[in-house]
Design a protein around this motif. Structure first.
Motif, PDB file in Angstrom:
ATOM      1  N   THR A   1       0.844  -1.200   0.000  1.00 34.01           N
ATOM      2  CA  THR A   1       0.000   0.000   0.000  1.00 34.01           C
ATOM      3  C   THR A   1       0.870   1.237   0.000  1.00 34.01           C
ATOM      4  N   SER A   2       0.252   2.354  -0.310  1.00 30.92           N
ATOM      5  CA  SER A   2       0.985   3.613  -0.208  1.00 30.92           C
ATOM      6  C   SER A   2       0.062   4.701   0.310  1.00 30.92           C
ATOM      7  N   CYS A   3      -0.835   5.205  -0.552  1.00 34.00           N
ATOM      8  CA  CYS A   3      -1.639   6.360  -0.142  1.00 34.00           C
ATOM      9  C   CYS A   3      -2.746   5.985   0.849  1.00 34.00           C
ATOM     10  N   GLU A   4      -3.272   4.790   0.699  1.00 29.99           N
ATOM     11  CA  GLU A   4      -4.394   4.292   1.512  1.00 29.99           C
ATOM     12  C   GLU A   4      -5.620   5.186   1.417  1.00 29.99           C
TER      13      GLU A   4
ATOM     14  N   GLY B   1      -7.085   5.481  -2.044  1.00 28.74           N
ATOM     15  CA  GLY B   1      -7.660   5.208  -3.359  1.00 28.74           C
ATOM     16  C   GLY B   1      -7.052   5.979  -4.506  1.00 28.74           C
ATOM     17  N   VAL B   2      -5.907   6.620  -4.279  1.00 25.38           N
ATOM     18  CA  VAL B   2      -5.337   7.470  -5.319  1.00 25.38           C
ATOM     19  C   VAL B   2      -4.217   6.786  -6.101  1.00 25.38           C
ATOM     20  N   CYS B   3      -3.342   6.062  -5.399  1.00 23.81           N
ATOM     21  CA  CYS B   3      -2.085   5.656  -6.038  1.00 23.81           C
ATOM     22  C   CYS B   3      -2.155   4.345  -6.815  1.00 23.81           C
ATOM     23  N   GLY B   4      -3.075   3.469  -6.486  1.00 23.99           N
ATOM     24  CA  GLY B   4      -3.211   2.202  -7.203  1.00 23.99           C
ATOM     25  C   GLY B   4      -2.329   1.074  -6.691  1.00 23.99           C
ATOM     26  N   THR B   5      -1.548   1.320  -5.633  1.00 22.20           N
ATOM     27  CA  THR B   5      -0.625   0.284  -5.154  1.00 22.20           C
ATOM     28  C   THR B   5      -1.357  -0.981  -4.685  1.00 22.20           C
ATOM     29  N   CYS B   6      -2.516  -0.820  -4.084  1.00 24.25           N
ATOM     30  CA  CYS B   6      -3.204  -1.973  -3.486  1.00 24.25           C
ATOM     31  C   CYS B   6      -4.202  -2.630  -4.428  1.00 24.25           C
TER      32      CYS B   6
ATOM     33  N   ALA C   1      -9.596  -1.426  -5.557  1.00 21.64           N
ATOM     34  CA  ALA C   1      -8.569  -0.948  -4.618  1.00 21.64           C
ATOM     35  C   ALA C   1      -8.965  -1.407  -3.216  1.00 21.64           C
TER      36      ALA C   1
ATOM     37  N   CYS D   1      -7.854  -0.635  -0.348  1.00 23.26           N
ATOM     38  CA  CYS D   1      -7.816   0.318   0.758  1.00 23.26           C
ATOM     39  C   CYS D   1      -9.125   1.080   0.925  1.00 23.26           C
TER      40      CYS D   1
HETATM   41  S1  FES Z   1      -2.965   2.239  -1.302  1.00 19.69           S
HETATM   42 FE1  FES Z   1      -3.172   3.799  -2.814  1.00 19.69          FE
HETATM   43  S2  FES Z   1      -4.974   3.139  -3.881  1.00 19.69           S
HETATM   44 FE2  FES Z   1      -4.882   1.789  -2.206  1.00 19.69          FE
END
Ligand code: FES
Length: 319
Positions: A268-271, A273-278, A304, A306
């Motif tokens: 995860t990164s932004c948590e 819903g913005v970055c797409g990591t999850c 996503a 998060c």
């Molecule tokens: S952690 Fe960034 S979209 Fe879910």
């Protein structure tokens, strides 16, 4: 927060693009080339003070030796942009993630309309280079407060952009204004790529409501709770496809929270819903998507973790 794989970069150069926007030229700390990226991609930057922020790559994607990001100082922000402006100097080492892209140009040769508000022009700058190289017909409409607030003046002033570009200055008189209704009136098979602050995005979205959804591509800077979803927040279950395990997600917890409680780590990164990591695939159920990074097409099989919830009683996710 689980850490995705990180790259070490050195800040080669910092340029004051405007009084509140700085660009950062980042090179691999080991002197090698950096992972390739496509126009629209962003990286997470681990800024001094423990901030993690997503910034679009704005240089030409054919440049394999560097990433360029631009950061606007937000006086009322949460500290990330202030850290980038106040604490990062040329020669410093930074950690960043590998590039990810949830705002990529569609394949094919359909004409393109790029619309950017303020610092939202950054991903569009990389798109411009790709569209020029591919010989695809495009228009670039940029909205800024005034001429003094326009970054990348040299790049935007190149003669090959003159016939593609229109500028709107809030503080100017006609003809240095763009009428959104006129700009977005005709679809003509074009794909619209849009990035900017929330209010600006809303205005453009309302004037482009008649555009087919699969021809509209949007990149948000940060989560806007207001736009996230109107869906009711209630309990549902996630079924883990690999083990068949069923986990209950209460109304006051996210899928991510519940996975963590059960010892399942997801990058995860932004948590928010913005970055797409999850982002993860799902195969059954009807998600209540609350992210700001997935396209309508991606939402058919991805969510996503998060922020997404469910309209159905359960979701089967690919974990
Ligand atoms: S952690 Fe960034 S979209 Fe879910």
């Amino acid at each position: 927060m689980t850490t995705p794989s990180r790259l070490q970069v050195v800040v080669q150069e910092i340029i004051d693009e405007t009084q509140d926007i700085r660009s950062f030229d980042l090179r691999a700390a080991d002197g090698q080339s950096l992972p390739a990226f496509d126009a629209g991609a962003h990286v997470d930057v681990y800024a001094p003070g423990g901030y993690v922020r997503q910034y679009s790559l704005c240089n030409d994607p054919t440049e394999t030796g560097r990433y360029v990001i631009a950061v606007k100082r937000e006086p009322n922000g949460r500290g990330g942009s202030a850290a980038m402006h106040g604490s990062v100097k040329a020669g410093d080492l930074l950690e960043i993630s590998a590039p990810r892209n949830h705002f990529a140009l569609e394949p094919g040769s359909a004409p393109v309309l790029l619309v950017g508000g303020g610092i939202g022009m950054t991903p569009l700058m990389a798109m411009v280079e790709t569209l020029l190289a591919r010989g695809i017909d495009f228009d670039l409409a940029l909205f800024v407060r005034g001429r003094a607030f326009l970054p990348f003046a040299e790049r935007l002033g190149r003669p090959q952009l003159a016939s593609h570009m229109r500028l709107h200055f809030d503080d100017a008189d006609e003809p240095e204004k763009i009428d959104l209704a006129q700009l977005l009136g005709e679809v003509d098979g074009r794909h619209l790529y849009l990035c900017g602050p929330d209010g600006f995005m809303k205005a453009v979205r309302s004037h482009s409501a008649h555009w087919p959804t699969d021809q509209v591509h949007v990149e948000h800077f940060a989560a806007s709770r207001e736009e996230a979803s109107e869906g009711e927040i209630r309990q549902f279950a996630v079924i883990l496809a690999q083990s068949g395990k069923e986990l209950v997600v209460p109304a006051d917890k996210s899928i991510l929270d519940v996975l963590r409680v059960h010892g399942i780590e997801v990058p995860t990164s932004c948590e928010e819903g913005v970055c797409g990591t999850c982002v993860t695939n799902y195969s059954d159920g009807e998600p209540d998507h609350r992210d700001f990074c997935l396209s309508p097409r991606e939402r058919k099989n991805k969510l996503a973790l998060c922020c997404s919830r469910a309209f159905s009683s359960s979701l089967r996710i690919d974990l």
